[in-house]
Design a protein around this motif. Sequence first.
Motif, PDB file in Angstrom:
ATOM      1  N   ILE A 345       0.837  -1.196   0.000  1.00 51.66           N
ATOM      2  CA  ILE A 345       0.000   0.000   0.000  1.00 51.66           C
ATOM      3  C   ILE A 345       0.874   1.250   0.000  1.00 51.66           C
ATOM      4  N   VAL A 346       1.779   1.395   0.970  1.00 52.99           N
ATOM      5  CA  VAL A 346       2.666   2.564   1.061  1.00 52.99           C
ATOM      6  C   VAL A 346       4.110   2.093   1.158  1.00 52.99           C
ATOM      7  N   GLY A 347       4.973   2.681   0.349  1.00 53.98           N
ATOM      8  CA  GLY A 347       6.371   2.296   0.406  1.00 53.98           C
ATOM      9  C   GLY A 347       7.082   2.832   1.631  1.00 53.98           C
ATOM     10  N   TYR A 348       6.904   4.120   1.914  1.00 49.99           N
ATOM     11  CA  TYR A 348       7.622   4.771   3.018  1.00 49.99           C
ATOM     12  C   TYR A 348       6.725   5.870   3.572  1.00 49.99           C
ATOM     13  N   SER A 349       6.467   5.821   4.867  1.00 50.31           N
ATOM     14  CA  SER A 349       5.593   6.804   5.493  1.00 50.31           C
ATOM     15  C   SER A 349       6.232   7.330   6.758  1.00 50.31           C
ATOM     16  N   GLU A 350       6.202   8.644   6.901  1.00 47.69           N
ATOM     17  CA  GLU A 350       6.726   9.254   8.118  1.00 47.69           C
ATOM     18  C   GLU A 350       5.796  10.364   8.570  1.00 47.69           C
ATOM     19  N   SER A 351       5.273  10.229   9.780  1.00 48.97           N
ATOM     20  CA  SER A 351       4.406  11.242  10.368  1.00 48.97           C
ATOM     21  C   SER A 351       5.090  11.807  11.599  1.00 48.97           C
ATOM     22  N   LYS A 352       5.409  13.094  11.562  1.00 43.15           N
ATOM     23  CA  LYS A 352       6.111  13.735  12.662  1.00 43.15           C
ATOM     24  C   LYS A 352       5.166  14.462  13.606  1.00 43.15           C
ATOM     25  N   SER A 353       3.878  14.393  13.334  1.00 40.81           N
ATOM     26  CA  SER A 353       2.897  15.082  14.160  1.00 40.81           C
ATOM     27  C   SER A 353       2.601  14.263  15.415  1.00 40.81           C
ATOM     28  N   ALA A 354       2.855  14.850  16.569  1.00 40.91           N
ATOM     29  CA  ALA A 354       2.632  14.150  17.840  1.00 40.91           C
ATOM     30  C   ALA A 354       1.263  14.463  18.423  1.00 40.91           C
ATOM     31  N   THR A 355       0.566  15.457  17.877  1.00 40.65           N
ATOM     32  CA  THR A 355      -0.754  15.843  18.378  1.00 40.65           C
ATOM     33  C   THR A 355      -1.753  15.817  17.235  1.00 40.65           C
ATOM     34  N   GLY A 356      -3.045  15.876  17.610  1.00 41.04           N
ATOM     35  CA  GLY A 356      -4.076  15.888  16.593  1.00 41.04           C
ATOM     36  C   GLY A 356      -4.270  14.517  15.979  1.00 41.04           C
ATOM     37  N   PRO A 357      -5.077  14.427  14.910  1.00 39.14           N
ATOM     38  CA  PRO A 357      -5.331  13.139  14.270  1.00 39.14           C
ATOM     39  C   PRO A 357      -4.041  12.503  13.768  1.00 39.14           C
ATOM     40  N   ARG A 358      -3.978  11.192  13.821  1.00 41.98           N
ATOM     41  CA  ARG A 358      -2.767  10.485  13.404  1.00 41.98           C
ATOM     42  C   ARG A 358      -2.853  10.129  11.918  1.00 41.98           C
ATOM     43  N   THR A 359      -1.735   9.692  11.371  1.00 39.88           N
ATOM     44  CA  THR A 359      -1.719   9.152  10.020  1.00 39.88           C
ATOM     45  C   THR A 359      -2.271   7.735  10.082  1.00 39.88           C
ATOM     46  N   THR A 360      -3.223   7.417   9.206  1.00 38.55           N
ATOM     47  CA  THR A 360      -3.895   6.121   9.289  1.00 38.55           C
ATOM     48  C   THR A 360      -3.900   5.392   7.949  1.00 38.55           C
ATOM     49  N   VAL A 361      -3.801   4.074   8.041  1.00 38.34           N
ATOM     50  CA  VAL A 361      -4.034   3.179   6.914  1.00 38.34           C
ATOM     51  C   VAL A 361      -5.143   2.250   7.384  1.00 38.34           C
ATOM     52  N   ASP A 362      -6.327   2.403   6.805  1.00 46.22           N
ATOM     53  CA  ASP A 362      -7.515   1.761   7.361  1.00 46.22           C
ATOM     54  C   ASP A 362      -8.311   1.074   6.257  1.00 46.22           C
ATOM     55  N   ASN A 363      -8.738  -0.163   6.529  1.00 48.31           N
ATOM     56  CA  ASN A 363      -9.563  -0.924   5.588  1.00 48.31           C
ATOM     57  C   ASN A 363      -8.922  -0.990   4.203  1.00 48.31           C
ATOM     58  N   CYS A 364      -7.639  -1.321   4.167  1.00 46.18           N
ATOM     59  CA  CYS A 364      -6.917  -1.454   2.900  1.00 46.18           C
ATOM     60  C   CYS A 364      -6.533  -2.910   2.654  1.00 46.18           C
ATOM     61  N   LEU A 365      -6.355  -3.243   1.378  1.00 47.05           N
ATOM     62  CA  LEU A 365      -6.073  -4.618   0.980  1.00 47.05           C
ATOM     63  C   LEU A 365      -4.927  -4.661  -0.024  1.00 47.05           C
ATOM     64  N   ASN A 366      -3.957  -5.511   0.245  1.00 46.27           N
ATOM     65  CA  ASN A 366      -2.936  -5.797  -0.761  1.00 46.27           C
ATOM     66  C   ASN A 366      -2.934  -7.285  -1.073  1.00 46.27           C
ATOM     67  N   SER A 367      -3.053  -7.605  -2.362  1.00 43.53           N
ATOM     68  CA  SER A 367      -2.963  -8.994  -2.801  1.00 43.53           C
ATOM     69  C   SER A 367      -1.842  -9.185  -3.820  1.00 43.53           C
ATOM     70  N   GLY A 368      -1.081  -8.116  -4.083  1.00 41.38           N
ATOM     71  CA  GLY A 368       0.029  -8.216  -5.023  1.00 41.38           C
ATOM     72  C   GLY A 368       1.314  -8.618  -4.326  1.00 41.38           C
ATOM     73  N   SER A 369       2.238  -9.214  -5.065  1.00 42.51           N
ATOM     74  CA  SER A 369       3.537  -9.565  -4.500  1.00 42.51           C
ATOM     75  C   SER A 369       4.350  -8.298  -4.263  1.00 42.51           C
ATOM     76  N   VAL A 370       5.201  -8.324  -3.228  1.00 37.47           N
ATOM     77  CA  VAL A 370       6.034  -7.169  -2.881  1.00 37.47           C
ATOM     78  C   VAL A 370       7.468  -7.657  -2.728  1.00 37.47           C
ATOM     79  N   THR A 371       8.379  -7.064  -3.489  1.00 35.27           N
ATOM     80  CA  THR A 371       9.784  -7.471  -3.422  1.00 35.27           C
ATOM     81  C   THR A 371      10.680  -6.249  -3.311  1.00 35.27           C
TER      82      THR A 371
END
Length: 666
Positions: A345-371
């Motif tokens: 879904i995401v290769g590289y994610s960085e969230s530096k926010s310590a307050t407020g809403p967070r970074t979310t990955v929700d109800n996602c599906l991966n069925s592909g190969s990842v190398t």
Amino acid sequence: MKTLKFPRLFAAAALLFAALTLSAAAATVDSADALLRLMNDPAAWSGDYTLTADIDLAGRAQSPIGNYATPFTGSFDGAGHTVSGLNIAAGEAAGFFGVLEGATVKDLAVEGSVKNTFEAATAEMRVEGRYAGTGGVVGVVLSGTRLSGCVNRASVEGFGNVGGVVGVVYNFAPETVDIVDCTNEGTVLSHRGNAGGLIGRIYTASTAFPAVTVSSSANRADLTLTSEDRNRLGGICGYVRSEAGLVLIEDCENTGKITASNSGATLADYPFAGGILGRAELTGDSSAALRLVGCTNTGAVDSSKYAGGIAAYINRAAACTDTATALYACANSGSVGGGQWAGGIVGYSESKSATGPRTTVDNCLNSGSVTSAENAGGLIGRGCGFDLSHCVSLGKVDAPAAGALIAETAVAACTVTHTRYAASAADSAVGAGTLHGTPTDTRALAETEIADANAYAGFDFETVWQMSASAPALRTDAARFTKVRAYTDSFTDVTRDKWFYGFVGLAYEYGLANGTSGTTFSPDGKFTVAQALTAAANIHTAYFGTSVPAAYAGQVWYAPYVEYCVRYGIIGRGQFVNYDANITRGEMAAVFANILPSDAYTAHRDGMPGDVSASLACYAAVKKLYAAGIVGGDAGSGNYRPNDSIARSEACVIFTRIAAAAERIG
């Protein structure tokens, strides 16, 4: 917040031509000669036009309609026709349209070629402070523009910021940019980076909400970017930078192969290849945010550095605290390969926010190969400061550091809940080190369990997920609202024999309504203005991932909700005076017709309650909600009773039908 101003030449009155026949609605464009005259006449670039025939411009000298000095500000209805033989060669902004501002363009297809002649040394090089943009339909889109139903079949080439449909989206003003139902089928070539099937670059610092929406659009072409500079490539968009404002990409699809490569000299220049999005940077203002909703990728994604089935790289600065950056109901089935970091879904994610809403990955599906040559995750390559929930990882993951869910987590707290993965995907859930946070209800599935709905307790198989013969899948119309709790008949005054039982129960389950006590709901109680605005704000936050600040000491409890509704345009300042008064049904409609994007109120029925006349202030709102099946009339009379107070049970009907489209009147 930055302010960017573009010079404008005020257009003189549009000239009349024999082939541009003016009518009360729009001028008609019915020939190549008529279209060429429009291209060459800046004085006509504020008019309204309708294409009445397919037009072939082959062999004719051409120039874009609109430029930075004089953008096209009118409307152009392609009426389903095609402009072929396009042969545009222009600097700054190159496309059938050069620059659009506050314009409307719809139902147009273009064929031929578009080339930007500005020889930029890098993708960041500007012409008098402005990025050059190259797109088949339009080079540069400015604030307030709406592009819908447009198709690019032209080959598009430029030195940077190149998109099949749009080169650059700039929004530094307070009107939303909308790109809806557009498709790219043409080749896209960028020599200096930032390329996308639909859009090359999105750059916003706007108070509009959302600042930019890209919806129901697709890329059907294979894309390749080989560049030593700003190598960002996405099936929908190559590069997003928000210094203020939400960028919303929803219900978009990529079917083309996405390939990005270079030697990877510096971070800014690394290849970032994503099925939907290449690279995103959210920085500066607290409102800067990105949401990818309901997007799908089926094309293979390959990069010599960062690769993601949906997005390759997302960086969220500490200042971005207002709105959750999120990926929701996104699915990837294409193979993903990265030189260092790869994620289904995401290769590289960085969230530096310590307050407020967070970074979310929700109800996602991966069925592909990842190398990857180094780190690969079934869902996320590298994650920092995120919440992962209700996700499924089924594709095989192969790398020295391979995780069925995540390749590596950083020190910042991460939460993983209600997550499933195929036991055969990888040896462990996390590829390197330990997960910084305690997983909840997260487990591997044997092959015999993958297609068993009982193995997915806590997942919403009513409105978000569905089970096929071999594996779970996301519904194509996955609900934007999810149930956060169960209703167990705890309200003694909401019994199964009451007409409102189902509506109250669903509103409670979606977290949109609470009882007046632990055991009572008071269904006949009146709804106050303050309660209505609180409910409206809560629905808006659930949809967009925003948040309402707590009341400070001495402040009335509902003040933050009122201010929230004003800020996001749900109500106007001063629209209500007494917040403790009972809200009328007409006033309720006026509030709730402004919560969601216009596409969420799709009209599917005709008619109108007989007691709501066009002279009433609530007429347009009631009509909008009635057409969408959210409100109706009384049984028998068909009346809406706009001046009557609304009961709590009746309000729950509106809440439920907004959150659950299946509950709307057919």
